[in-house]
Design a protein around this motif. Structure first.
Motif, PDB file in Angstrom:
ATOM      1  N   CYS A 178       0.865  -1.189   0.000  1.00 29.91           N
ATOM      2  CA  CYS A 178       0.000   0.000   0.000  1.00 29.91           C
ATOM      3  C   CYS A 178       0.899   1.236   0.000  1.00 29.91           C
ATOM      4  CB  CYS A 178      -0.921  -0.014   1.215  1.00 29.91           C
ATOM      5  SG  CYS A 178      -1.986   1.445   1.333  1.00 29.91           S
ATOM      6  N   LYS A 179       0.972   1.926  -1.111  1.00 29.47           N
ATOM      7  CA  LYS A 179       1.922   3.033  -1.276  1.00 29.47           C
ATOM      8  C   LYS A 179       1.275   4.412  -1.284  1.00 29.47           C
ATOM      9  CE  LYS A 179       5.296   0.083  -1.796  1.00 29.47           C
ATOM     10  NZ  LYS A 179       6.262  -0.139  -0.671  1.00 29.47           N
ATOM     11  N   ILE A 180      -0.047   4.475  -1.415  1.00 32.30           N
ATOM     12  CA  ILE A 180      -0.703   5.775  -1.543  1.00 32.30           C
ATOM     13  C   ILE A 180      -2.052   5.753  -0.847  1.00 32.30           C
ATOM     14  CG2 ILE A 180      -1.753   5.150  -3.765  1.00 32.30           C
ATOM     15  CD1 ILE A 180      -0.413   8.649  -2.788  1.00 32.30           C
ATOM     16  N   PHE A 181      -2.389   6.874  -0.192  1.00 28.24           N
ATOM     17  CA  PHE A 181      -3.697   7.036   0.434  1.00 28.24           C
ATOM     18  C   PHE A 181      -4.427   8.209  -0.208  1.00 28.24           C
ATOM     19  CE2 PHE A 181      -1.121   5.116   3.791  1.00 28.24           C
ATOM     20  CZ  PHE A 181      -1.928   4.064   4.188  1.00 28.24           C
ATOM     21  N   ILE A 182      -5.718   8.027  -0.446  1.00 31.72           N
ATOM     22  CA  ILE A 182      -6.585   9.161  -0.736  1.00 31.72           C
ATOM     23  C   ILE A 182      -7.205   9.567   0.591  1.00 31.72           C
ATOM     24  CG2 ILE A 182      -8.689   9.922  -1.889  1.00 31.72           C
ATOM     25  CD1 ILE A 182      -8.047   8.067  -4.187  1.00 31.72           C
ATOM     26  N   VAL A 183      -6.922  10.795   1.030  1.00 32.34           N
ATOM     27  CA  VAL A 183      -7.320  11.260   2.353  1.00 32.34           C
ATOM     28  C   VAL A 183      -8.382  12.346   2.219  1.00 32.34           C
ATOM     29  CG1 VAL A 183      -6.526  12.279   4.527  1.00 32.34           C
ATOM     30  CG2 VAL A 183      -5.010  10.763   3.233  1.00 32.34           C
ATOM     31  N   MET A 184      -9.477  12.172   2.959  1.00 30.61           N
ATOM     32  CA  MET A 184     -10.548  13.162   2.956  1.00 30.61           C
ATOM     33  C   MET A 184     -10.491  13.958   4.250  1.00 30.61           C
ATOM     34  SD  MET A 184     -14.574  12.566   2.179  1.00 30.61           S
ATOM     35  CE  MET A 184     -15.801  13.865   2.334  1.00 30.61           C
ATOM     36  N   GLY A 185     -10.500  15.276   4.127  1.00 30.87           N
ATOM     37  CA  GLY A 185     -10.482  16.154   5.290  1.00 30.87           C
ATOM     38  C   GLY A 185     -11.080  17.500   4.935  1.00 30.87           C
ATOM     39  N   LYS A 186     -11.106  18.384   5.895  1.00 26.97           N
ATOM     40  CA  LYS A 186     -11.730  19.696   5.695  1.00 26.97           C
ATOM     41  C   LYS A 186     -10.682  20.740   5.324  1.00 26.97           C
ATOM     42  CE  LYS A 186     -15.933  19.105   8.405  1.00 26.97           C
ATOM     43  NZ  LYS A 186     -16.774  19.598   9.509  1.00 26.97           N
ATOM     44  N   THR A 187     -10.885  21.353   4.152  1.00 24.55           N
ATOM     45  CA  THR A 187     -10.049  22.473   3.737  1.00 24.55           C
ATOM     46  C   THR A 187     -10.683  23.802   4.121  1.00 24.55           C
ATOM     47  OG1 THR A 187     -11.065  22.132   1.558  1.00 24.55           O
ATOM     48  CG2 THR A 187      -8.796  21.382   1.848  1.00 24.55           C
ATOM     49  N   ASP A 188     -12.012  23.811   4.277  1.00 23.38           N
ATOM     50  CA  ASP A 188     -12.715  25.050   4.631  1.00 23.38           C
ATOM     51  C   ASP A 188     -13.836  24.724   5.613  1.00 23.38           C
ATOM     52  OD1 ASP A 188     -13.848  27.517   4.838  1.00 23.38           O
ATOM     53  OD2 ASP A 188     -14.420  27.705   2.710  1.00 23.38           O
ATOM     54  N   PRO A 189     -13.492  24.537   6.900  1.00 21.84           N
ATOM     55  CA  PRO A 189     -14.506  24.143   7.890  1.00 21.84           C
ATOM     56  C   PRO A 189     -15.589  25.184   8.120  1.00 21.84           C
ATOM     57  CG  PRO A 189     -12.422  24.653   8.969  1.00 21.84           C
ATOM     58  CD  PRO A 189     -12.149  24.667   7.497  1.00 21.84           C
ATOM     59  N   ASP A 190     -15.394  26.416   7.627  1.00 23.48           N
ATOM     60  CA  ASP A 190     -16.381  27.476   7.837  1.00 23.48           C
ATOM     61  C   ASP A 190     -17.245  27.743   6.608  1.00 23.48           C
ATOM     62  OD1 ASP A 190     -15.414  27.970  10.458  1.00 23.48           O
ATOM     63  OD2 ASP A 190     -13.743  29.121   9.609  1.00 23.48           O
ATOM     64  N   ALA A 191     -17.090  26.964   5.572  1.00 18.65           N
ATOM     65  CA  ALA A 191     -17.903  27.167   4.367  1.00 18.65           C
ATOM     66  C   ALA A 191     -19.381  27.005   4.705  1.00 18.65           C
ATOM     67  CB  ALA A 191     -17.496  26.169   3.284  1.00 18.65           C
ATOM     68  N   PRO A 192     -20.238  27.893   4.208  1.00 20.77           N
ATOM     69  CA  PRO A 192     -21.669  27.834   4.564  1.00 20.77           C
ATOM     70  C   PRO A 192     -22.348  26.547   4.103  1.00 20.77           C
ATOM     71  CG  PRO A 192     -21.252  29.467   2.822  1.00 20.77           C
ATOM     72  CD  PRO A 192     -19.928  29.062   3.355  1.00 20.77           C
ATOM     73  N   ASP A 193     -21.902  25.971   3.007  1.00 19.43           N
ATOM     74  CA  ASP A 193     -22.440  24.693   2.540  1.00 19.43           C
ATOM     75  C   ASP A 193     -21.587  23.581   3.153  1.00 19.43           C
ATOM     76  OD1 ASP A 193     -23.290  22.415   1.257  1.00 19.43           O
ATOM     77  OD2 ASP A 193     -23.221  23.268  -0.766  1.00 19.43           O
ATOM     78  N   ILE A 194     -22.155  22.805   4.077  1.00 20.98           N
ATOM     79  CA  ILE A 194     -21.359  21.813   4.788  1.00 20.98           C
ATOM     80  C   ILE A 194     -20.849  20.714   3.861  1.00 20.98           C
ATOM     81  CG2 ILE A 194     -22.510  22.211   6.998  1.00 20.98           C
ATOM     82  CD1 ILE A 194     -24.140  19.666   6.507  1.00 20.98           C
ATOM     83  N   ARG A 195     -21.414  20.615   2.661  1.00 16.60           N
ATOM     84  CA  ARG A 195     -20.940  19.616   1.698  1.00 16.60           C
ATOM     85  C   ARG A 195     -19.866  20.178   0.774  1.00 16.60           C
ATOM     86  NH1 ARG A 195     -26.111  18.451   2.872  1.00 16.60           N
ATOM     87  NH2 ARG A 195     -26.655  16.257   3.235  1.00 16.60           N
ATOM     88  N   ARG A 196     -19.431  21.400   1.041  1.00 16.47           N
ATOM     89  CA  ARG A 196     -18.325  21.997   0.289  1.00 16.47           C
ATOM     90  C   ARG A 196     -17.129  22.294   1.193  1.00 16.47           C
ATOM     91  NH1 ARG A 196     -17.539  21.752  -4.860  1.00 16.47           N
ATOM     92  NH2 ARG A 196     -16.463  23.769  -4.773  1.00 16.47           N
ATOM     93  N   GLN A 197     -17.140  21.733   2.372  1.00 16.66           N
ATOM     94  CA  GLN A 197     -16.036  21.958   3.302  1.00 16.66           C
ATOM     95  C   GLN A 197     -14.884  20.979   3.110  1.00 16.66           C
ATOM     96  OE1 GLN A 197     -17.825  21.658   7.181  1.00 16.66           O
ATOM     97  NE2 GLN A 197     -18.896  23.627   7.026  1.00 16.66           N
ATOM     98  N   GLN A 198     -15.154  19.851   2.457  1.00 18.74           N
ATOM     99  CA  GLN A 198     -14.207  18.749   2.404  1.00 18.74           C
ATOM    100  C   GLN A 198     -13.470  18.700   1.063  1.00 18.74           C
ATOM    101  OE1 GLN A 198     -17.579  18.205   2.549  1.00 18.74           O
ATOM    102  NE2 GLN A 198     -17.856  18.159   4.762  1.00 18.74           N
ATOM    103  N   SER A 199     -12.243  18.180   1.114  1.00 19.73           N
ATOM    104  CA  SER A 199     -11.463  17.949  -0.096  1.00 19.73           C
ATOM    105  C   SER A 199     -10.745  16.617   0.047  1.00 19.73           C
ATOM    106  CB  SER A 199     -10.436  19.072  -0.315  1.00 19.73           C
ATOM    107  OG  SER A 199     -11.073  20.326  -0.439  1.00 19.73           O
ATOM    108  N   MET A 200     -10.209  16.131  -1.067  1.00 25.90           N
ATOM    109  CA  MET A 200      -9.419  14.900  -1.059  1.00 25.90           C
ATOM    110  C   MET A 200      -8.032  15.183  -1.600  1.00 25.90           C
ATOM    111  SD  MET A 200     -11.913  11.770  -2.145  1.00 25.90           S
ATOM    112  CE  MET A 200     -13.461  11.472  -1.284  1.00 25.90           C
ATOM    113  N   VAL A 201      -7.040  14.626  -0.920  1.00 23.81           N
ATOM    114  CA  VAL A 201      -5.658  14.790  -1.354  1.00 23.81           C
ATOM    115  C   VAL A 201      -4.966  13.431  -1.364  1.00 23.81           C
ATOM    116  CG1 VAL A 201      -5.415  17.164  -0.557  1.00 23.81           C
ATOM    117  CG2 VAL A 201      -4.884  15.286   0.994  1.00 23.81           C
ATOM    118  N   LEU A 202      -3.954  13.314  -2.198  1.00 25.94           N
ATOM    119  CA  LEU A 202      -3.126  12.118  -2.280  1.00 25.94           C
ATOM    120  C   LEU A 202      -1.959  12.243  -1.321  1.00 25.94           C
ATOM    121  CD1 LEU A 202      -3.181  11.885  -6.151  1.00 25.94           C
ATOM    122  CD2 LEU A 202      -3.942  10.040  -4.641  1.00 25.94           C
ATOM    123  N   VAL A 203      -1.773  11.217  -0.487  1.00 28.52           N
ATOM    124  CA  VAL A 203      -0.688  11.229   0.498  1.00 28.52           C
ATOM    125  C   VAL A 203       0.116   9.931   0.359  1.00 28.52           C
ATOM    126  CG1 VAL A 203      -0.060  11.393   2.925  1.00 28.52           C
ATOM    127  CG2 VAL A 203      -2.097  12.588   2.087  1.00 28.52           C
TER     128      VAL A 203
END
Length: 408
Positions: A178-203
């Motif tokens: 297992c060499k790579i993770f797709i990680v989901m976390g919050k890039t903008d925890p204050d965004a008014p749309d709670i479904r637009r607070q999260q992003s995915m990055v490769l780690v």
């Protein structure tokens, strides 16, 4: 209404059945013996690599991926019966043909949302089976069945993202491949749309600050062949902004896109597990005697077998209908059916496996038969990809709206 599979599906079903009979089932015992002799239980047994080479030689590779550029180009309806066959040996078969979760979902994400560099660096080695991957979304401190709850922070810092948080039950993470993770976390925890607070990055796994802390057990099983399920800590993990998948705030939508096909795959594999359970039940019932006669002569046993057959046929038709709808009207148009199969299939298969265990007596809960491990896997799928109750809540809400009474 035509219930027959098309010519390509039938051809692949025959090839896959032969591959299972001649290679996969005989390898199950060999894999256990090899794993027991290895220094680490997480290493892939050599026989698995042999299976992968054989599968590729016979054109049984990346069957799950509908994109013709990268995969077999099958529709959901074409792949569904193949996933059922793979479910008969969930330890080995999906990995042998490079159709094992979480790699399947991750490859789908990179195919649909990844940029050219991300595809070259990570998608291509995943497609070739050179590496494995993980999908890091679930967290121990929040109700992750609501993905808007996740607390892992992905903070922008110049040309980098800095990730801090804790995840668990991250499938595949214990496997050294297992060499790579797709990680989901919050890039903008204050965004008014709670479904637009999260992003995915490769780690990448070897990134400083990423710690695979421990293996999580599932009903006492460590799921070695699946690569285990790990608790992972991200302590100031720094990756370049170019590791962002899609756009900032797009993580929730990507997660939803990832889950639709995955639920079809899970449910069809579950049906394969149920088919194997029925086969084992019939063999046991006809080969075992008690109180002066075969178990197969007992009315209770016959009821179990008959009920299992009825349930399997019902489930298969519902899942195939769902796959057809996904192909014809899209995941959104098949939302009700996707939730229905996710509720019905694990629940019914757990019951079938439970009766199979009962019929096998003490052997049913032992390592001498696959039933206990299959039961644990099926029971877990009443939680994975959303607990039953979450899907019931959403499905009931949609039904109530469809039959709304005036003024309510």
């Amino acid at each position: 209404m035509d219930f027959a599979f098309d010519a390509r599906t039938e051809e692949l079903r025959r090839k896959l059945q032969t591959f299972m009979d001649e290679h996969v089932y005989p390898a199950e015992t060999v894999a256990d013996e090899q794993r027991a002799a290895q220094d680490s239980p997480w290493e892939t047994p050599p026989v698995v690599e042999e299976l992968k080479r054989t599968a590729r030689k016979h054109g049984l590779w990346n069957l799950f991926l509908p994109d013709r550029t990268y995969g077999a180009g099958l529709t959901n309806l074409q792949y569904a019966p193949l996933a059922e066959i793979l479910g008969r040996s969930p330890r080995l078969a999906p990995t042998a043909v490079n159709c094992a979760a979480p790699d399947t979902g991750n490859m789908e994400v990179l195919t649909e949302f990844g940029n050219a560099e991300q595809r070259r660096t990570w998608l291509e080695p995943l497609l070739s089976g050179e590496i494995r991957s993980g999908f890091a979304m679930t967290e121990p401190d929040v109700a992750s069945s609501d993905a808007t709850n996740i607390e892992t922070r992905i903070r922008r810092d110049g040309d980098d993202y800095v990730i801090t948080g804790r995840k668990w039950f991250i499938s595949g993470a214990m496997n050294p491949d297992c060499k790579i993770f797709i990680v989901m976390g919050k890039t903008d925890p204050d965004a008014p749309d709670i479904r637009r607070q999260q992003s995915m990055v490769l780690v990448p796994r070897d990134t400083p600050g990423l710690e695979v802390r421990r293996a999580m057990q599932v009903y006492g099983y460590e799921d070695h062949y699946h690569g285990g399920h790990a608790e992972i800590v991200f302590d100031g993990v720094r990756v370049p902004r170019s590791n962002l998948i899609g756009e900032e705030g797009g993580g929730f939508a990507i997660a939803q896109a990832r889950l639709g096909p995955g639920r079809i795959h899970h449910c069809m594999r579950l049906i394969g597990m149920a088919e194997r359970a029925v086969e084992l039940m019939c063999r046991r019932a006809q080969g075992r005697s008690a109180f002066g006669g075969q178990l197969a002569a007992q009315g209770q046993v016959r009821e179990w077998i008959a009920d299992a057959r009825v349930q399997i046929e019902q489930l298969r038709l519902l899942v195939l209908k769902t796959a057809w709808l996904m192909d014809t009207v899209g995941n959104k148009g098949a939302h009700t059916e996707i939730q229905a199969i996710k509720i019905a299939t694990p629940r019914a298969v757990v019951g079938i496996l439970d009766r199979a265990v009962q019929l096998h007596g003490a052997g049913g809960v032992s390592q001498d038969f696959p039933l206990a491990e299959l039961w644990a896997a099926a029971r877990t799928l009443q939680l994975a990809d959303g607990p039953d109750e979450v899907h019931q809540r959403s499905l009931a809400k949609r039904e109530l709206k469809r039959h709304a009474v005036d003024g309510e």
